[in-house]
Design an enzyme around this catalytic site. Sequence first.
Site, PDB file in Angstrom:
ATOM      1  N   ASP A   1      -3.335   4.699  -0.393  1.00  0.00           N
ATOM      2  CA  ASP A   1      -4.221   3.569  -0.338  1.00  0.00           C
ATOM      3  C   ASP A   1      -4.603   3.388   1.302  1.00  0.00           C
ATOM      4  OD1 ASP A   1      -3.775   2.699  -2.802  1.00  0.00           O
ATOM      5  OD2 ASP A   1      -1.946   1.669  -2.405  1.00  0.00           O
TER       6      ASP A   1
ATOM      7  N   ALA B   1       0.857  -1.192   0.057  1.00  0.00           N
ATOM      8  CA  ALA B   1       0.073   0.073   0.124  1.00  0.00           C
ATOM      9  C   ALA B   1       1.042   1.523   0.047  1.00  0.00           C
ATOM     10  CB  ALA B   1      -0.752  -0.070   1.340  1.00  0.00           C
ATOM     11  N   ASP B   2       0.420   2.386  -0.483  1.00  0.00           N
ATOM     12  CA  ASP B   2       0.977   3.742  -0.349  1.00  0.00           C
ATOM     13  C   ASP B   2       0.012   4.485   0.630  1.00  0.00           C
ATOM     14  OD1 ASP B   2      -0.935   4.787  -1.904  1.00  0.00           O
ATOM     15  OD2 ASP B   2       0.063   4.660  -3.736  1.00  0.00           O
ATOM     16  N   SER B   3       0.582   5.531   0.909  1.00  0.00           N
ATOM     17  CA  SER B   3      -0.072   6.490   1.981  1.00  0.00           C
ATOM     18  C   SER B   3      -1.691   6.901   1.450  1.00  0.00           C
ATOM     19  CB  SER B   3       0.670   7.775   2.191  1.00  0.00           C
ATOM     20  OG  SER B   3       0.630   8.479   1.056  1.00  0.00           O
TER      21      SER B   3
END
Lengths: 78, 419
Positions: free
Chosen positions: A39, A35-37
């Site tokens: 997400d 995940a990224d921020s």
Amino acid sequence: MSETAERVKKIVVEHLGVEADKVTEDASFIDDLGADSLDIVELVMAFEEEFGVEIPDDAAEKISTVKDAITYIDSHKG
Amino acid sequence: MRRVVVTGLGLVTPLGADVETAWANIIASKSGAGTITRFDATDYACRIACEVKPADHAYGFDPGKRVDHKVQRQVDPFIIYGIDAAGQAIEDAGLTDMSEEERYRAGCSIGSGIGGLPGIASESIVLHEKGPRRVSPHFVHGRLINLISGQVSIKYGLMGPNHAVVTACSTGAHSIGDAARMIAMDDADVMLAGGAEGAICPLGIAGFAQARALSTSFNDTPEKASRPYDKDRDGFVMGEGAGVVVLEEYERAKARGAKIYAEVVGYGLSGDAYHVTAPHPEGSGAYRSMEMALRKSGLSPADIDYINAHGTSTPLGDELELGAVRRLFGSAMDTVSMSSTKSAIGHLLGGAGAVESIFCILALRDQIVPPTLNLDNPSDNCVGVDLVPHVAKKRQVKAVLNNSFGFGGTNASLVMKAI
């Protein structure tokens, strides 16, 4: 696995497109689940909708593993 | 100036989600039109469109083939179509494993006319009903037009020019023309260029219908609705999908033994400076666009074997384009074939110029020109013009011209020829 854990896991699988068996309670959204921020912002929104809880930004920032999410939800849902 | 050739093709269309399937269906005179399935259009003036078919259809589109699950959830359909078509093109060109050095000189120019209208419409309802904290964090970058170029550059590590044209229905042609110039001017060696659209949604259909641009007389016979140059035409049928080509500097393509489909030899562009939706009454913008493309190519009208017309099936537009072609071509009208593949796949708006350029390239490859469907009663001014009615036609094709014209009075023409 608790009912909350089951529902959290389902949301994570759906949103991140990861295999269900990778979503362990110790899994980190960013380090283990890709995940990224943004997400995480989306996941938090999905948790709020699913469980009818409000997760303020400062609390959301502290949620980094699946377990963090489950613990927060269990202690705040009505 | 450096020479620019086409070395890869990719298509997502209402008649097939790969180049060979789509082309075979076009040549077989199939129609991609049908009743709208994306939403209940019962109360709409226009209830038909050329939709990209679902994965389980004989020539359907499987978004999971080239687009990551997470990306699929975050972006609008036009971006998904664009990523897939770009993937097909770069695979076809054999350029998926370029070195870092090569990738600094490889870029993207993939645009769209409208962009993420379905997502803008649906998210505005979320905002209205649930408030600002429920708007998706992916809302903006999942709808922006330059995000096909953005996503594709990230996926394939392309660090050269990253560009996205927005010129309504001329987008696809401008994208290819601009990218070809970037290579000619030594800004890049390889460019993925094209356009995509995915605007078949309530707001898209309602908006174009209110602008009186869509066909509304054939709701019960959708496959008859797109009928360029026919007396009974009454507007365009909305299509969706994407077309992307790989453009490459000629010497580089030759040196690596690439399959070369065609050379981009001419690009013309102009503005009508007349009206936001109506074409110039004398077709002057269309004429100047074609004239410039031909002049740059060094070819004369008699050298052009096939024109893929803009030909949207609107009453005014088709007549004016044909008039402009007649004036430019003069006696060469006797030998040129001109058709509109919008009769089969509808109007892909920002994707049209790229998809139709690919059909031009395939006409060069296979020495066959695609048909204009539903041309039962040609307009009076069509006399003596080979509009390839109903069925494809085998003929010599050495050089082709593609026209695309858009709202705002924007025109683009491309000339390509066999090497």
